[in-house]
Design a protein around this motif. Structure first.
Motif, PDB file in Angstrom:
ATOM      1  N   VAL A  81      56.807 -29.061 -17.904  1.00 33.95           N
ATOM      2  CA  VAL A  81      58.104 -28.712 -18.493  1.00 33.95           C
ATOM      3  C   VAL A  81      58.302 -29.468 -19.804  1.00 33.95           C
ATOM      4  N   ASN A  82      58.013 -30.760 -19.805  1.00 38.24           N
ATOM      5  CA  ASN A  82      58.147 -31.538 -21.044  1.00 38.24           C
ATOM      6  C   ASN A  82      57.259 -30.962 -22.143  1.00 38.24           C
ATOM      7  N   HIS A  83      56.043 -30.608 -21.793  1.00 34.84           N
ATOM      8  CA  HIS A  83      55.115 -30.021 -22.762  1.00 34.84           C
ATOM      9  C   HIS A  83      55.694 -28.728 -23.347  1.00 34.84           C
ATOM     10  N   GLN A  84      56.237 -27.867 -22.477  1.00 38.80           N
ATOM     11  CA  GLN A  84      56.804 -26.591 -22.940  1.00 38.80           C
ATOM     12  C   GLN A  84      58.001 -26.824 -23.859  1.00 38.80           C
ATOM     13  N   ILE A  85      58.844 -27.785 -23.519  1.00 42.55           N
ATOM     14  CA  ILE A  85      59.993 -28.111 -24.371  1.00 42.55           C
ATOM     15  C   ILE A  85      59.499 -28.539 -25.751  1.00 42.55           C
ATOM     16  N   GLY A  86      58.462 -29.377 -25.774  1.00 47.05           N
ATOM     17  CA  GLY A  86      57.890 -29.801 -27.042  1.00 47.05           C
ATOM     18  C   GLY A  86      57.393 -28.628 -27.867  1.00 47.05           C
ATOM     19  N   LEU A  87      56.677 -27.707 -27.227  1.00 51.56           N
ATOM     20  CA  LEU A  87      56.180 -26.518 -27.926  1.00 51.56           C
ATOM     21  C   LEU A  87      57.327 -25.661 -28.452  1.00 51.56           C
ATOM     22  N   ASP A  88      58.329 -25.449 -27.599  1.00 46.73           N
ATOM     23  CA  ASP A  88      59.472 -24.609 -27.994  1.00 46.73           C
ATOM     24  C   ASP A  88      60.225 -25.221 -29.171  1.00 46.73           C
ATOM     25  N   ALA A  89      60.457 -26.533 -29.109  1.00 49.30           N
ATOM     26  CA  ALA A  89      61.181 -27.212 -30.189  1.00 49.30           C
ATOM     27  C   ALA A  89      60.402 -27.122 -31.494  1.00 49.30           C
ATOM     28  N   LYS A  90      59.107 -27.376 -31.430  1.00 51.24           N
ATOM     29  CA  LYS A  90      58.285 -27.310 -32.643  1.00 51.24           C
ATOM     30  C   LYS A  90      58.297 -25.907 -33.232  1.00 51.24           C
ATOM     31  N   ALA A  91      58.233 -24.895 -32.393  1.00 50.29           N
ATOM     32  CA  ALA A  91      58.253 -23.507 -32.877  1.00 50.29           C
ATOM     33  C   ALA A  91      59.562 -23.184 -33.595  1.00 50.29           C
ATOM     34  N   LEU A  92      60.645 -23.837 -33.163  1.00 54.87           N
ATOM     35  CA  LEU A  92      61.957 -23.605 -33.779  1.00 54.87           C
ATOM     36  C   LEU A  92      62.255 -24.580 -34.921  1.00 54.87           C
TER      37      LEU A  92
END
Length: 147
Positions: A81-92
């Protein structure tokens, strides 16, 4: 040799910040953000204690939760979950602190030192949290003693 992060102090008043997680680290991060006037949204299935002033969503992180956020903190007890949040934030293009993986952070959450109308933040290269804590205590002591 680790590259140091540039310290940047920003006005958080009224800015949407999203903290995902409900444990001790998430609560500390949320408390600091609230102290600096951020609009804090905490998202977690369970939360030890909702800080006064935070909005709490009692559910798991979902895609879209970071929409409109100024910054994000991933502090769950789930690596995926932390990894996905990091990816999502970077994409935005949203700065993100991923509590369990310094390599996935676009900013490090500092130890805050305040006193006599001054604020300092202390971070390391992410390898020695105890050293950072000792340095922050020393700086706080100096700031408190200033006339």
């Amino acid at each position: 040799m680790e590259t140091f992060r540039f310290p940047m102090f920003v006005d958080l008043r009224g800015k949407k910040t999203v903290v995902i997680g409900g444990g001790a680290i998430a609560l500390r991060r949320a408390g600091v953000l609230l102290e600096f006037g951020a609009q804090v949204i905490m998202i977690a299935p369970h939360c030890q204690r909702v800080p006064e002033g935070a909005v709490y969503l009692a559910r798991a992180y979902q895609p879209g939760d970071l929409a409109g956020a100024f910054l994000a903190v991933a502090a769950t007890n789930d690596r995926a979950v932390n990894h996905q949040i990091g990816l999502d934030a970077k994409a935005l293009g949203i700065p993100v602190s991923v509590a369990d993986c310094k390599e996935e952070c676009t900013f490090f959450f500092p130890a805050i030192c305040k006193g006599q109308d001054l604020v300092a933040g202390v971070v390391s290269d992410g390898s020695d949290h105890k050293k950072t804590a000792r340095a922050a205590r020393a700086i706080r002591s100096v700031l408190e003693e200033l006339p």
